[in-house]
Write a protein that holds these residues in place. Structure first.
Motif, PDB file in Angstrom:
ATOM      1  N   VAL A  86      66.503  19.420  58.089  1.00  0.00           N
ATOM      2  CA  VAL A  86      65.062  19.320  57.873  1.00  0.00           C
ATOM      3  C   VAL A  86      64.582  17.893  58.070  1.00  0.00           C
ATOM      4  N   TRP A  87      65.362  16.923  57.579  1.00  0.00           N
ATOM      5  CA  TRP A  87      64.951  15.518  57.710  1.00  0.00           C
ATOM      6  C   TRP A  87      64.835  15.105  59.172  1.00  0.00           C
ATOM      7  N   PHE A  88      65.815  15.453  59.995  1.00  0.00           N
ATOM      8  CA  PHE A  88      65.777  15.044  61.397  1.00  0.00           C
ATOM      9  C   PHE A  88      64.708  15.804  62.184  1.00  0.00           C
ATOM     10  N   LEU A  89      64.470  17.061  61.820  1.00  0.00           N
ATOM     11  CA  LEU A  89      63.389  17.801  62.461  1.00  0.00           C
ATOM     12  C   LEU A  89      62.039  17.202  62.095  1.00  0.00           C
ATOM     13  N   ARG A  90      61.904  16.820  60.839  1.00  0.00           N
ATOM     14  CA  ARG A  90      60.663  16.174  60.405  1.00  0.00           C
ATOM     15  C   ARG A  90      60.464  14.842  61.131  1.00  0.00           C
TER      16      ARG A  90
END
Length: 444
Positions: free
Chosen positions: A192-196
């Motif tokens: 989720v962090w890298f997609l964000r």
């Protein structure tokens, strides 16, 4: 009686004013990232086209990566891009397994490096880059790609990145997805962090025509940039962020290609996750110490189009989480002083407890909202079950809360590079099928 009441009011006033100032400072510094969300949701990213295909070298720094190195090289060989224009170089860095042999059998040129003094990805990349210059001086590579050994590429990755390079980019990062989002709450947190980061930071930046930031893997740097630098000169614990800060300080714009998809393996146990994020936190402190002044200066002295990029990069490397830590530690000290009798005021205790709760609750809710927003916007791109996707919305803020002790420990403890085992081998053909579906949607 009156003196005690005055003392209580003074303590309350001081505590509340301090916490309010911390809150206002954080809000003023980072509110612009909410505008980034609005930009992504209301505007399309620019579309690039290529007039010709360019020649590239791929550099992969690998240490004991026998389980995954073949998958990465296979995904590079499977590209919808002329194979003769991509040469793969693996730097087998202090390996004790057969990573080098597997890489050679997969078609890569391998440089073996043994150096236990200069440890880290930056040193390995510098070694590999100079070996390429020495052994292949006539190959005229126009740009150098950097991947981690655990990556796997969408079949259209080079085709899409070539469009960005052909459009004049001197460096560009790409869309970073996860190949093991479904493993557990830790890998999902990373995912989720890298997609964000890809969607709501870098995509907003290119849409607004400002500079992006390189993040770990899946990027290229133009050959002339590396030549001018005399090699890979960025050797801090987070060499990617150091390169970004250095480049933006010098007025160079970093691009982002949202259609070039890379799949990354994330840690699945908390110990590896702690070690990795501890190194990142320490590396961010290092970069801030080295480049904060130059970026602050660049906000006023760089060319007009690069000034905001300097501010954005300064906020990226600034230890923003320290504001939360400072508030929590400050209020904790007030509590200790109150309970030990040094500061005898129930009002101060109540104010400090409420401030700690307020700080943690706001951080939790901020990350929850971003987790939900990212998951829904990127729903079709996440390779995980529906249950894992929904669950990650609720576990993501807890994952991010663990950054608080990590950032605190990184202030006082020395960090060294520690290897993380990568064991998840994937079928490259499976990712190719996914890419074809995605490509059809883009074309539609």
């Amino acid at each position: 009686m009156f003196a005690e009441l005055s003392q209580s009011m003074a303590a309350l006033s001081f505590i509340d004013i301090f916490n309010f100032c911390v809150f206002i400072t954080f809000t003023c510094c980072y509110t612009y990232q909410l505008y980034y969300v609005f930009v992504v949701l209301t505007r399309k990213a620019p579309v690039r086209k290529a007039e010709r295909n360019h020649r590239y070298a791929v550099m992969i720094a690998a240490r004991n990566e026998r389980a995954v190195i073949g998958d990465l090289i296979g995904s590079i060989r499977n590209q919808n891009y002329p194979a003769e224009l991509i040469d793969v170089f693996v730097i087998a860095d202090n390996c004790t397994d057969d990573t080098a042999a597997i890489a050679r059998n997969a078609g890569a040129t391998v440089f073996t490096r043994h150096n236990t003094q200069k440890v880290g990805k930056g040193y390995a990349l510098d070694y590999g880059l100079k070996a390429i210059w020495q052994e292949f001086p006539d190959n005229d590579y126009e740009a150098y790609f950097v991947f981690d050994a655990d990556n796997v590429l969408d079949v259209n990755y080079f085709r899409e990145m070539n469009k960005t390079f052909d459009s004049g980019a001197k460096a560009s990062t790409s869309y970073r997805n996860s190949k093991n989002f479904d493993s557990n709450w830790i890998s999902a947190g990373y995912g989720v962090w890298f997609l964000r980061e890809a969607k709501f930071l870098n995509q907003a930046r290119i849409t607004l025509n400002t500079s992006c930031a390189v993040s770990g893997t899946g990027f290229f740097i133009a050959a002339d940039v590396l030549k001018d630098a005399g090699g890979w000169k960025w050797h801090l614990l987070t060499e990617d962020i150091e390169f970004s800060a250095s480049s933006i300080t010098d007025g160079m714009r970093i691009e982002y290609c949202p259609t070039a998809v890379l799949y990354d393996e994330q840690p699945t146990n908390f110990r590896d996750s702690w070690n990795q994020r501890f190194r990142w936190a320490k590396g961010f402190y290092q970069v801030f110490a080295h480049y904060a002044l130059g970026l602050a200066k660049g906000m006023f002295t760089n060319e007009r189009g690069h000034r905001f990029a300097c501010y954005d990069m300064l906020m990226t490397i600034a230890p923003g989480m320290l504001l939360s830590i400072i508030s929590i530690v400050f209020n904790a000290i007030i509590l200790v002083l109150s309970f030990t009798g040094v500061m005898s005021t129930g009002v101060a205790v109540a104010s400090s407890i409420s401030s700690i709760f307020f700080c943690l609750f706001n951080y939790f809710m901020f990350m929850f909202v971003f987790g939900v927003l990212t998951t829904f916007v990127e729903w079709n791109n996440i390779r995980a079950s529906k249950a894992r996707k929904i669950g990650s919305m609720f576990t993501f803020p807890f994952f991010m809360l663990t950054y608080i002790p990590i950032a605190l420990v990184a202030l006082v403890k020395k960090a060294t590079w520690k290897p993380i085992a990568h064991t998840i081998s994937v079928d490259v053909a499976e990712f190719a099928e996914t890419a074809e579906v995605s490509d059809n949607k883009v074309g539609a």
